[in-house]
Design a protein around this motif. Structure first.
Motif, PDB file in Angstrom:
ATOM      1  N   HIS A 132       0.821  -1.206   0.000  1.00 58.06           N
ATOM      2  CA  HIS A 132       0.000   0.000   0.000  1.00 58.06           C
ATOM      3  C   HIS A 132       0.857   1.260   0.000  1.00 58.06           C
ATOM      4  O   HIS A 132       0.370   2.337  -0.338  1.00 58.06           O
ATOM      5  CB  HIS A 132      -0.926   0.017   1.229  1.00 58.06           C
ATOM      6  N   ARG A 133       2.101   1.137   0.382  1.00 59.33           N
ATOM      7  CA  ARG A 133       2.998   2.305   0.365  1.00 59.33           C
ATOM      8  C   ARG A 133       3.832   2.284  -0.907  1.00 59.33           C
ATOM      9  O   ARG A 133       4.133   1.224  -1.452  1.00 59.33           O
ATOM     10  CB  ARG A 133       3.919   2.298   1.588  1.00 59.33           C
ATOM     11  N   PRO A 134       4.214   3.464  -1.395  1.00 57.93           N
ATOM     12  CA  PRO A 134       5.082   3.504  -2.579  1.00 57.93           C
ATOM     13  C   PRO A 134       6.408   2.812  -2.282  1.00 57.93           C
ATOM     14  O   PRO A 134       7.007   3.023  -1.220  1.00 57.93           O
ATOM     15  CB  PRO A 134       5.267   5.003  -2.832  1.00 57.93           C
ATOM     16  N   LEU A 135       6.856   1.984  -3.193  1.00 60.30           N
ATOM     17  CA  LEU A 135       8.100   1.247  -3.009  1.00 60.30           C
ATOM     18  C   LEU A 135       9.236   1.994  -3.691  1.00 60.30           C
ATOM     19  O   LEU A 135       9.074   2.545  -4.789  1.00 60.30           O
ATOM     20  CB  LEU A 135       7.951  -0.156  -3.590  1.00 60.30           C
ATOM     21  N   ASP A 136      10.379   2.040  -3.041  1.00 63.68           N
ATOM     22  CA  ASP A 136      11.548   2.772  -3.533  1.00 63.68           C
ATOM     23  C   ASP A 136      12.230   1.952  -4.624  1.00 63.68           C
ATOM     24  O   ASP A 136      12.978   1.010  -4.333  1.00 63.68           O
ATOM     25  CB  ASP A 136      12.505   3.046  -2.373  1.00 63.68           C
ATOM     26  N   GLU A 137      11.984   2.324  -5.875  1.00 66.91           N
ATOM     27  CA  GLU A 137      12.522   1.550  -6.987  1.00 66.91           C
ATOM     28  C   GLU A 137      14.043   1.636  -7.055  1.00 66.91           C
ATOM     29  O   GLU A 137      14.723   0.642  -7.351  1.00 66.91           O
ATOM     30  CB  GLU A 137      11.903   2.046  -8.302  1.00 66.91           C
ATOM     31  N   ALA A 138      14.589   2.809  -6.784  1.00 70.10           N
ATOM     32  CA  ALA A 138      16.043   2.976  -6.839  1.00 70.10           C
ATOM     33  C   ALA A 138      16.727   2.135  -5.765  1.00 70.10           C
ATOM     34  O   ALA A 138      17.752   1.472  -6.024  1.00 70.10           O
ATOM     35  CB  ALA A 138      16.401   4.453  -6.673  1.00 70.10           C
ATOM     36  N   ALA A 139      16.164   2.163  -4.555  1.00 68.02           N
ATOM     37  CA  ALA A 139      16.751   1.364  -3.473  1.00 68.02           C
ATOM     38  C   ALA A 139      16.665  -0.121  -3.793  1.00 68.02           C
ATOM     39  O   ALA A 139      17.583  -0.893  -3.496  1.00 68.02           O
ATOM     40  CB  ALA A 139      16.040   1.669  -2.158  1.00 68.02           C
ATOM     41  N   LEU A 140      15.576  -0.521  -4.418  1.00 67.57           N
ATOM     42  CA  LEU A 140      15.415  -1.931  -4.778  1.00 67.57           C
ATOM     43  C   LEU A 140      16.420  -2.329  -5.859  1.00 67.57           C
ATOM     44  O   LEU A 140      16.993  -3.428  -5.812  1.00 67.57           O
ATOM     45  CB  LEU A 140      13.983  -2.162  -5.250  1.00 67.57           C
ATOM     46  N   ALA A 141      16.656  -1.452  -6.823  1.00 67.01           N
ATOM     47  CA  ALA A 141      17.653  -1.730  -7.859  1.00 67.01           C
ATOM     48  C   ALA A 141      19.042  -1.868  -7.248  1.00 67.01           C
ATOM     49  O   ALA A 141      19.824  -2.754  -7.639  1.00 67.01           O
ATOM     50  CB  ALA A 141      17.630  -0.624  -8.910  1.00 67.01           C
ATOM     51  N   GLU A 142      19.368  -1.020  -6.281  1.00 71.07           N
ATOM     52  CA  GLU A 142      20.669  -1.113  -5.604  1.00 71.07           C
ATOM     53  C   GLU A 142      20.774  -2.408  -4.809  1.00 71.07           C
ATOM     54  O   GLU A 142      21.832  -3.047  -4.777  1.00 71.07           O
ATOM     55  CB  GLU A 142      20.865   0.089  -4.675  1.00 71.07           C
ATOM     56  N   ALA A 143      19.665  -2.815  -4.166  1.00 69.85           N
ATOM     57  CA  ALA A 143      19.678  -4.057  -3.392  1.00 69.85           C
ATOM     58  C   ALA A 143      19.880  -5.260  -4.302  1.00 69.85           C
ATOM     59  O   ALA A 143      20.557  -6.229  -3.929  1.00 69.85           O
ATOM     60  CB  ALA A 143      18.382  -4.193  -2.598  1.00 69.85           C
ATOM     61  N   LEU A 144      19.310  -5.221  -5.496  1.00 70.55           N
ATOM     62  CA  LEU A 144      19.527  -6.312  -6.450  1.00 70.55           C
ATOM     63  C   LEU A 144      21.002  -6.408  -6.828  1.00 70.55           C
ATOM     64  O   LEU A 144      21.564  -7.510  -6.890  1.00 70.55           O
ATOM     65  CB  LEU A 144      18.674  -6.081  -7.709  1.00 70.55           C
ATOM     66  N   LEU A 145      21.633  -5.268  -7.077  1.00 73.36           N
ATOM     67  CA  LEU A 145      23.067  -5.271  -7.399  1.00 73.36           C
ATOM     68  C   LEU A 145      23.878  -5.816  -6.232  1.00 73.36           C
ATOM     69  O   LEU A 145      24.834  -6.576  -6.416  1.00 73.36           O
ATOM     70  CB  LEU A 145      23.528  -3.859  -7.754  1.00 73.36           C
ATOM     71  N   ALA A 146      23.485  -5.442  -5.007  1.00 70.08           N
ATOM     72  CA  ALA A 146      24.192  -5.920  -3.819  1.00 70.08           C
ATOM     73  C   ALA A 146      24.051  -7.426  -3.660  1.00 70.08           C
ATOM     74  O   ALA A 146      24.933  -8.078  -3.078  1.00 70.08           O
ATOM     75  CB  ALA A 146      23.665  -5.207  -2.573  1.00 70.08           C
TER      76      ALA A 146
END
Length: 489
Positions: free
Chosen positions: A433-447
């Motif tokens: 229900h809350r907006p998800l941080d796409e940039a943070a998620l992309a960084e987490a995928l790289l990590a």
């Protein structure tokens, strides 16, 4: 004889489905094919048996039919396992061929017995209704008894191979007993019992012992085995049916082999500050890879795992080092039922990982099921689900449309070719229900050493398009799912 032959057909139908499942999955098409071929075999056998009984003395045929039918019930096991080595996959051709091999001929032979018994029991036309009705009822009772005994007792105690061989041999022995009794009471009308049929039963049993099998252990739902990773001493792969279902590193819970699991882990990494414990619910257990990961990187996390297959849980405990505690609880049962028992607003995270490459539990895909997921989540909670499909990705589009009915923010993680609709495999949907941080998620995928990409909420909306929303009343998941390839499940 009517009770036994009818019961043997139902045993064959139920166990035949389990026999072909490791090769073609348990889908609506698989169930339909087995049931359809069984009914066709019953119709053909009954029709042919009745017609033959009017032309020949049934006493000459009943014993050979029982022996032949029983011998072929035994032979079905090696036939399916040898054929399954070449017909793996959920395409319609493989499903239909294996289903036909599993049930048609033995079921037809055994179904020819009841009308012959009717012929012998008819003393006069005045008794036709009573005789036919009585024997029809007895045959139905045999089928009912076999159905309940197989589903509730035999499958829980014996492997499918043991049930088939046992049923076949009992039927063969019954046929021999009938032959002996008829030879004593009516020598002129008993006919003969070809030795080749007895040899077929023996040969079938021997072939059953050497036929290739994908099973190391047969659980309530799967053929399961644990395979050691030759490149990693502590790595273990849980294989269910034909698919690599879970990877567990016995020494390092943070080692994640499968890409889709790394994508799920990336989502969990951005839910809260590093090290902060979460309350998580897992729909589908497998090797419990994600619960172990959370326990390691977020000490104090509490996880409840809902796993439908008790055999998988036992393998986790005995072969994959699963240790249950107050922080990691495993409940055996259907995840949809378990969702209904969850307290409202208590879970920071719900992980959906119950979908396999060859079959999908449709009851977890609907808007009603996702409503139960949403009910279990906190206001800021996140649902992350592993989905599997291949172009044109009809199932994934429908599931995303269904998610968007429940949550305003839905993202999709996958390899670039999959997001482009050029390839298939695993995809991970993320909803909240809350907006998800796409940039943070992309960084987490790289990590997580993942090359997967993030499709934004707007891209997901366009990707889902006008796909149908799945409901409990209309969820044609098996028809939407494109059954090609064998991704990790």
């Amino acid at each position: 004889m009517t009770f036994l032959s009818s019961g043997a057909v139902l045993v064959l139908e139920i166990v035949g489905l389990r026999l072909i499942a490791p090769y073609v999955g348990i889908t609506l098409q698989t169930n339909t094919a087995v049931i359809g071929f069984a009914l066709a075999a019953i119709a053909i056998g009954a029709w042919a048996g009745g017609a033959t009984a009017d032309r020949r003395d049934p006493r000459q045929l009943i014993a050979p039919l029982l022996v032949a039918g029983g011998a072929l019930v035994v032979a079905v096991l090696p036939l399916v396992r040898f054929a399954g080595s070449f017909l793996t996959g959920a395409d319609a051709g493989s499903v239909l061929l294996l289903a036909a091999v599993a049930v048609v001929v033995p079921a037809a032979l055994l179904s020819a017995v009841p009308p012959m018994v009717v012929k012998l029991q008819l003393a006069s036309l005045a008794e036709t209704g009573a005789v036919v009705g009585k024997l029809s009822g007895i045959g139905t009772l045999g089928g009912i008894a076999a159905t309940f005994a197989t589903g509730f007792v035999l499958v829980a105690v014996f492997p499918s191979s043991g049930i088939l061989v046992g049923t076949g041999l009992v039927t063969v022995l019954a046929g021999i007993a009938v032959f002996v009794l008829l030879r004593r009471s009516a020598p002129a009308g008993a006919g003969r019992l070809p030795a080749a049929l007895l040899l077929l039963a023996v040969a079938g049993s021997l072939l059953a012992a050497v036929a290739p099998t994908p099973c190391e252990e047969e659980t309530a739902y799967h053929c399961a085995r644990v395979v050691a990773d030759p490149e990693r001493e502590t790595g273990r792969v849980l294989v269910l049916d034909t698919l690599r279902h879970s990877y567990v590193d016995l020494a390092d819970p943070t080692y994640l082999e499968f890409e889709y699991v790394r994508a799920i882990a990336a989502v969990t990494d951005v839910l809260a500050p590093a090290g902060q414990p979460l309350s998580a619910l897992h729909l589908g257990g497998g090797g419990a890879t994600v619960p172990r990961y959370l326990a390691e990187v977020r000490p104090g996390t509490t996880s409840r795992v809902l796993e439908v297959d008790p055999g998988v849980v036992e393998i986790d405990r005995e072969r994959l080092g699963l240790e249950e505690s107050a922080a990691l609880e495993v409940r055996v049962g259907d995840a949809r039922v378990g969702l209904a028992d969850e307290d409202a607003g208590t879970r920071d995270l719900v992980v959906g990982d119950a979908f396999g490459g060859l079959s999908v539990p449709w009851q977890l895909t609907t808007v009603e099921a996702l409503g139960l997921v949403d009910r279990a989540l906190t206001d800021d909670g996140v649902y992350v689900a592993n989905l599997i499909d291949h172009p044109p990705l009809s199932f994934v589009r429908a599931e995303l449309a269904t998610m968007r009915e429940v949550w305003p923010s839905v993202l999709l993680l996958a390899r670039a070719p999959v997001l482009a609709g050029e390839d298939g495999g695993n995809l991970v949907a993320v909803a909240s229900h809350r907006p998800l941080d796409e940039a943070a998620l992309a960084e987490a995928l790289l990590a997580q050493d993942s090359t997967w990409q993030v499709a934004s909420a707007d891209e997901v909306a366009a990707f889902a398009g006008d796909a149908r929303v799945l409901t409990d009343d209309a969820a044609p998941v098996d028809q939407l799912l494109t059954p090609y390839g064998a991704p990790d499940s």
